[in-house]
Write an enzyme that holds these catalytic residues in place. Structure first.
Site, PDB file in Angstrom:
ATOM      1  N   ARG A 229       2.031 -30.662  11.201  1.00  0.00           N
ATOM      2  CA  ARG A 229       1.484 -29.435  11.789  1.00  0.00           C
ATOM      3  C   ARG A 229       0.972 -28.480  10.716  1.00  0.00           C
ATOM      4  O   ARG A 229      -0.082 -27.847  10.882  1.00  0.00           O
ATOM      5  CB  ARG A 229       2.558 -28.768  12.655  1.00  0.00           C
ATOM      6  CG  ARG A 229       2.887 -29.638  13.855  1.00  0.00           C
ATOM      7  CD  ARG A 229       4.143 -29.231  14.561  1.00  0.00           C
ATOM      8  NE  ARG A 229       4.449 -30.197  15.620  1.00  0.00           N
ATOM      9  CZ  ARG A 229       5.598 -30.234  16.265  1.00  0.00           C
ATOM     10  NH1 ARG A 229       6.568 -29.364  15.978  1.00  0.00           N
ATOM     11  NH2 ARG A 229       5.805 -31.138  17.200  1.00  0.00           N
TER      12      ARG A 229
ATOM     13  N   CYS B  92       3.063  -3.176   4.144  1.00  0.00           N
ATOM     14  CA  CYS B  92       2.211  -2.053   4.552  1.00  0.00           C
ATOM     15  C   CYS B  92       2.931  -1.366   5.712  1.00  0.00           C
ATOM     16  O   CYS B  92       4.144  -1.516   5.867  1.00  0.00           O
ATOM     17  CB  CYS B  92       0.802  -2.502   4.891  1.00  0.00           C
ATOM     18  SG  CYS B  92       0.650  -3.660   6.270  1.00  0.00           S
TER      19      CYS B  92
ATOM     20  N   HIS C 200       7.048 -31.037  11.132  1.00  0.00           N
ATOM     21  CA  HIS C 200       6.347 -29.817  10.736  1.00  0.00           C
ATOM     22  C   HIS C 200       5.349 -30.057   9.604  1.00  0.00           C
ATOM     23  O   HIS C 200       4.424 -29.268   9.431  1.00  0.00           O
ATOM     24  CB  HIS C 200       7.358 -28.733  10.353  1.00  0.00           C
ATOM     25  CG  HIS C 200       8.300 -28.418  11.472  1.00  0.00           C
ATOM     26  ND1 HIS C 200       7.881 -27.822  12.645  1.00  0.00           N
ATOM     27  CD2 HIS C 200       9.628 -28.664  11.621  1.00  0.00           C
ATOM     28  CE1 HIS C 200       8.907 -27.694  13.454  1.00  0.00           C
ATOM     29  NE2 HIS C 200       9.975 -28.202  12.873  1.00  0.00           N
TER      30      HIS C 200
ATOM     31  N   THR D  90       2.717  -1.837   9.026  1.00  0.00           N
ATOM     32  CA  THR D  90       3.164  -2.788  10.047  1.00  0.00           C
ATOM     33  C   THR D  90       3.347  -4.208   9.524  1.00  0.00           C
ATOM     34  O   THR D  90       3.932  -5.048  10.220  1.00  0.00           O
ATOM     35  CB  THR D  90       2.120  -2.887  11.177  1.00  0.00           C
ATOM     36  OG1 THR D  90       0.888  -3.343  10.590  1.00  0.00           O
ATOM     37  CG2 THR D  90       1.911  -1.537  11.858  1.00  0.00           C
TER      38      THR D  90
ATOM     39  N   ASP E 162       0.863  -1.177   0.000  1.00  0.00           N
ATOM     40  CA  ASP E 162       0.000   0.000   0.000  1.00  0.00           C
ATOM     41  C   ASP E 162       0.906   1.235   0.000  1.00  0.00           C
ATOM     42  O   ASP E 162       2.129   1.126  -0.184  1.00  0.00           O
ATOM     43  CB  ASP E 162      -1.006  -0.040   1.158  1.00  0.00           C
ATOM     44  CG  ASP E 162      -0.367   0.161   2.530  1.00  0.00           C
ATOM     45  OD1 ASP E 162       0.878   0.284   2.610  1.00  0.00           O
ATOM     46  OD2 ASP E 162      -1.109   0.185   3.530  1.00  0.00           O
TER      47      ASP E 162
ATOM     48  N   HIS F  37       9.517 -23.881   9.936  1.00  0.00           N
ATOM     49  CA  HIS F  37       8.454 -24.534  10.698  1.00  0.00           C
ATOM     50  C   HIS F  37       7.074 -24.372  10.065  1.00  0.00           C
ATOM     51  O   HIS F  37       6.239 -25.276  10.183  1.00  0.00           O
ATOM     52  CB  HIS F  37       8.400 -23.956  12.125  1.00  0.00           C
ATOM     53  CG  HIS F  37       9.560 -24.371  12.964  1.00  0.00           C
ATOM     54  ND1 HIS F  37       9.556 -24.297  14.342  1.00  0.00           N
ATOM     55  CD2 HIS F  37      10.778 -24.874  12.627  1.00  0.00           C
ATOM     56  CE1 HIS F  37      10.715 -24.731  14.820  1.00  0.00           C
ATOM     57  NE2 HIS F  37      11.476 -25.075  13.800  1.00  0.00           N
ATOM     58  N   ASN F  38       6.814 -23.234   9.445  1.00  0.00           N
ATOM     59  CA  ASN F  38       5.453 -22.931   8.975  1.00  0.00           C
ATOM     60  C   ASN F  38       5.312 -22.984   7.459  1.00  0.00           C
ATOM     61  O   ASN F  38       4.201 -22.810   6.950  1.00  0.00           O
ATOM     62  CB  ASN F  38       5.014 -21.545   9.465  1.00  0.00           C
ATOM     63  CG  ASN F  38       5.283 -21.326  10.938  1.00  0.00           C
ATOM     64  OD1 ASN F  38       6.057 -20.437  11.306  1.00  0.00           O
ATOM     65  ND2 ASN F  38       4.687 -22.145  11.791  1.00  0.00           N
TER      66      ASN F  38
ATOM     67  N   ARG G 139       6.969   0.811   8.341  1.00  0.00           N
ATOM     68  CA  ARG G 139       7.104   1.815   9.393  1.00  0.00           C
ATOM     69  C   ARG G 139       7.835   1.250  10.610  1.00  0.00           C
ATOM     70  O   ARG G 139       8.033   1.955  11.601  1.00  0.00           O
ATOM     71  CB  ARG G 139       5.723   2.350   9.788  1.00  0.00           C
ATOM     72  CG  ARG G 139       5.077   3.165   8.670  1.00  0.00           C
ATOM     73  CD  ARG G 139       3.671   3.604   9.007  1.00  0.00           C
ATOM     74  NE  ARG G 139       3.112   4.432   7.931  1.00  0.00           N
ATOM     75  CZ  ARG G 139       1.816   4.586   7.707  1.00  0.00           C
ATOM     76  NH1 ARG G 139       0.917   3.979   8.483  1.00  0.00           N
ATOM     77  NH2 ARG G 139       1.400   5.354   6.706  1.00  0.00           N
TER      78      ARG G 139
END
Ligand code: RB5
Length: 152
Positions: free
Chosen positions: A137, A66, A134, A68, A9, A99-100, A110
């Protein structure tokens, strides 16, 4: 070479431009879904474009920026098949891959300086999914898209 979809953005516009140039310099192909100026826009619109590129396999990975990283990650994670992770440092970036098996990286322009963002992105791209325990999971995580986790 990896095909990377990138979007931002207005808060992430300058970081997107910087990371796009850096990625191209690293030999990646970049699909730039905007935004293309500092004019105020809505982050879900760009999260949607990048998420579509990842889930359709037009891109291997996605990068969203963006203020954050949080709004982008929230929006991207509404898409089936997307695992978007907000990463503030290289450790988070490596763990989100190991892991993910994150396929979308969300950065906060920012919160993170430009050189640090390049380090985070580099670590994220260079780190493979660890597999092993993993896998189960991540399978349970993805099953939540259908309202339940497999019992095992
Ligand atoms: C825009 O001001 C800001 O809300 C946005 O960039 C992002 O941080 C939202 O999560």
């Amino acid at each position: 070479m990896t095909v990377i979809a990138i979007g931002a953005d207005h808060a992430g516009y300058f970081m997107k431009e910087d990371l796009k140039a850096w990625l191209i310099g690293q030999g990646h192909q970049v699909l730039d879904f905007g935004t293309q100026s500092l004019e105020s826009v809505d982050y879900p619109d760009f999260a949607s474009l990048v998420s579509d590129a990842v889930t359709s396999r037009a891109a291997t990975r996605g990068v969203l920026i963006c203020g954050t990283g949080m709004g982008m990650a929230m929006a991207a994670n509404k898409f089936g098949g997307v695992r978007a992770a907000v990463c503030l440092d290289q450790h988070m970036a490596r763990m989100s891959r190991e892991h993910n098996d994150a396929n979308v990286l969300a950065l906060g322009a920012r919160l993170t300086e430009g050189p640090r963002a390049r380090e985070i992105l580099g670590a994220w791209l260079d780190t493979p999914f660890a597999g092993g325990r993993h896998v189960r999971r991540v399978e349970k995580l993805m099953a939540l898209e259908h309202g339940h986790a497999p019992a095992r």
